[in-house]
Design an enzyme around this catalytic site. Structure first.
Site, PDB file in Angstrom:
ATOM      1  N   SER A   8      -9.620   1.810   3.196  1.00  0.00           N
ATOM      2  CA  SER A   8      -8.819   2.592   2.281  1.00  0.00           C
ATOM      3  C   SER A   8      -7.814   1.776   1.477  1.00  0.00           C
ATOM      4  O   SER A   8      -7.292   2.278   0.472  1.00  0.00           O
ATOM      5  CB  SER A   8      -8.053   3.663   3.073  1.00  0.00           C
ATOM      6  OG  SER A   8      -7.165   3.054   3.993  1.00  0.00           O
ATOM      7  N   SER A  35      -9.658  -0.517   7.397  1.00  0.00           N
ATOM      8  CA  SER A  35      -9.153  -0.419   6.024  1.00  0.00           C
ATOM      9  C   SER A  35      -8.431  -1.643   5.469  1.00  0.00           C
ATOM     10  O   SER A  35      -8.093  -1.660   4.290  1.00  0.00           O
ATOM     11  CB  SER A  35      -8.221   0.782   5.896  1.00  0.00           C
ATOM     12  OG  SER A  35      -8.982   1.946   5.796  1.00  0.00           O
ATOM     13  N   LYS A  63       0.837  -1.206   0.000  1.00  0.00           N
ATOM     14  CA  LYS A  63       0.000   0.000   0.000  1.00  0.00           C
ATOM     15  C   LYS A  63       0.869   1.253   0.000  1.00  0.00           C
ATOM     16  O   LYS A  63       1.890   1.308   0.693  1.00  0.00           O
ATOM     17  CB  LYS A  63      -0.899  -0.022   1.237  1.00  0.00           C
ATOM     18  CG  LYS A  63      -1.886   1.129   1.323  1.00  0.00           C
ATOM     19  CD  LYS A  63      -2.770   0.997   2.562  1.00  0.00           C
ATOM     20  CE  LYS A  63      -3.794   2.095   2.672  1.00  0.00           C
ATOM     21  NZ  LYS A  63      -4.622   1.962   3.892  1.00  0.00           N
TER      22      LYS A  63
HETATM   23  N1  GLN Z   1     -12.835   4.032   6.755  1.00  0.00           N
HETATM   24  C1  GLN Z   1     -12.188   4.476   7.965  1.00  0.00           C
HETATM   25  C2  GLN Z   1     -11.796   5.927   7.832  1.00  0.00           C
HETATM   26  O1  GLN Z   1     -12.118   6.489   6.866  1.00  0.00           O
HETATM   27  C3  GLN Z   1     -11.003   3.624   8.247  1.00  0.00           C
HETATM   28  C4  GLN Z   1      -9.804   4.004   7.484  1.00  0.00           C
HETATM   29  C5  GLN Z   1      -8.642   3.158   7.819  1.00  0.00           C
HETATM   30  O2  GLN Z   1      -8.762   2.122   8.470  1.00  0.00           O
HETATM   31  N2  GLN Z   1      -7.480   3.598   7.389  1.00  0.00           N
HETATM   32  O3  GLN Z   1     -11.178   6.478   8.686  1.00  0.00           O
END
Ligand code: GLN
Length: 479
Positions: free
Chosen positions: A153, A177, A78
């Site tokens: 994400s 994410s 990532k």
């Molecule tokens: N969807 C969550 C957010 O927007 C989690 C994001 C993540 O785990 N990096 O913060």
């Protein structure tokens, strides 16, 4: 050559000299060239680095040397995880020219174990999002369900594995994410306990929540990648000295008699009926394996989303202050220093990142700190206590990963609150620091993947993986 490689098949094939590590890397780059235009899973390829590493593995094979755990395994990373000499953008315009001078510990450990890093994957900007639509480099397509989002994400990392453009990949999980894109793309995906994997070289979003973890094609591969990365790192003072179990060996332990908690707060309103049907079937499957199901209570679940979005944005506002046009990445010159900051940040950050910086700055500001941030920390402690109480009675907790199946691209982009609610079942484990995995648990109408989530107690990774493995072996992916 075939697709659908696993760590085991890669290792066996390379050791038998049927395919070289170089050929395997080339096969993946060829597939990436054919499909990435449509999927947008990779942002940057690291071909030179990959071939240099592959050649090292091939030399070891030729010399008859013993091969390390991930010898020749093509892995995607990532784009929030630092890679020496390879551009790392965090899905943001503000870092579009940033080339890290060092590797994240997770990356150097993978390479030391023989992995071949193919490149960097697309993600929501600074890992903020649940659909991968917040990337400055465009959305990612979900290869498992065309037309839908891959989750976020870590959408690019999930899509890369699901589309056979890598054998495994690294994502990061702050509030879901890793697990949610794993669920949306129909593959296993895991975050270890907070502190299990070093965060050194992970570009920070919310430091008390961020974790690095693997996506792979099966639970055995998830275990193998996690094991290589796990363990104390002197460069991250929050990495734990707790011993790393041999997850691969522990996998096969029987699960009969395991006590599984079903928290009623996770099965109420708001869950899609298709998701409910699949999760119910998944839980039934666990019963047939001899697991004992028990109703439990996690009383403060209702407050988890609000708590998460206060703490995560507060930490983000502080962590993102460093992108000022002076020290890193983009610089938009203006008449004064303050004007330069403003212009750089205005041009470099996308709307969601700005929204969070504003919210996070507000909850930390004088007069509001006690009412929001401090209150959030107190509720976080209560959520963690709920889990500790539950784990006195049960060995693992099973829930859906997401209340909804993968949604259409564009469907939720104008409604941040709806987007935040997609994290309702994942943020709790994040706040509590627990290990969690998402596993494929059937598809709605044969099309839309559903994920089943398993939480374990802190540092109970081995147990989570055992149960996950048993579920997979029993056919959980096709319930
Ligand atoms: N969807 C969550 C957010 O927007 C989690 C994001 C993540 O785990 N990096 O913060």
């Amino acid at each position: 050559m075939t697709s659908g490689w696993t760590i085991e098949s890669v290792k066996a094939t390379i050791a038998a000299k049927k395919v070289s590590a170089r050929e395997l890397a080339a096969e993946h780059f060829k597939r990436i060239a054919a499909r990435n235009g449509e999927l947008n899973a990779y942002l940057t390829l690291s071909e030179e680095r990959a071939y240099a590493q592959a050649d090292k593995i091939d030399a070891a094979v030729a010399a008859g040397k013993p091969l390390p755990a991930l010898a020749g395994v093509p892995i995607a990373v990532k784009d929030v995880i630092s890679t020496r000499g390879v551009r790392t953008t965090c899905g943001s315009k503000i870092l579009n020219n940033y080339i890290p001078p060092y590797d994240a510990t997770a990356v150097s450990r993978l390479e030391a174990a023989g992995a071949v890093i193919l490149g960097k994957t697309n993600c929501d900007e600074f890992a903020m999002g649940s659909s991968n639509e917040n990337s400055a480099y465009g959305p990612v397509q979900n290869p498992a369900a065309p037309g839908t989002v891959p989750g976020g994400s870590s959408g690019g990392s999930a899509a890369a594995v699901a589309a056979d453009l890598a054998v495994a990949s690294l994502g990061t999980d702050t509030g879901g994410s890793i697990r949610q894109p794993g669920a949306f793309c129909g593959i296993p995906a895991m975050m270890g306990s907070y502190g299990r994997v070093s965060r050194y070289g992970l570009i920070a979003f919310a430091s008390s929540l961020d974790r690095i973890g693997p996506f792979a094609r099966n639970v055995g591969d998830v275990a193998a990648v996690l094991k290589v990365m796990a363990g104390r790192d002197p460069n991250d003072s929050t990495s734990t000295t707790a011993p790393v179990e041999d997850y691969t060996r522990e996998l096969k332990k029987p699960v009969k008699g395991m006590k599984i908690g079903i928290p009623k707060e996770y099965y109420g309103e708001g869950m899609d009926s298709g998701v409910r049907a699949k999760i119910t079937a998944g839980i039934e499957l666990l019963r047939t394996l001899g697991c004992q199901l028990m109703d439990i209570e996690l009383r403060h679940t209702d407050y988890a989303i609000a708590t998460y979005y206060i703490i995560a944005t507060a930490e983000a506002s502080s962590n993102l202050a460093r992108y000022d046009g002076v020290r890193y990445g983009l610089r938009e010159e203006a008449d004064t220093l303050v004007a330069t900051y403003r212009k750089t940040r205005g041009a470099g950050f996308g709307a969601e990142v700005k929204r969070r910086i504003v919210l996070g700055t507000y909850v930390l500001s004088a007069g509001y700190y006690d009412a929001y941030y401090l209150k959030g920390q107190k509720v976080r402690a209560l959520i963690a206590q709920d889990f500790r109480n539950a784990f006195e009675k049960v060995d693992a907790i099973v829930t859906p990963t997401s209340p909804v199946p993968p949604f259409s691209l564009g469907e939720r982009t104008n409604d941040p609150l709806q987007m935040y609610l997609a994290d309702i079942y994942t943020v709790t484990g994040s706040l509590a620091g627990l290990p969690g995995i998402s596993l494929p648990c059937g598809k709605i109408s044969g099309k839309l993947p559903v994920g089943l989530q398993i939480f374990g107690p802190a540092f109970g990774e081995a147990r989570v993986l055992q149960l996950a493995h048993a579920f997979e072996e029993a056919g959980g992916a096709t319930v």
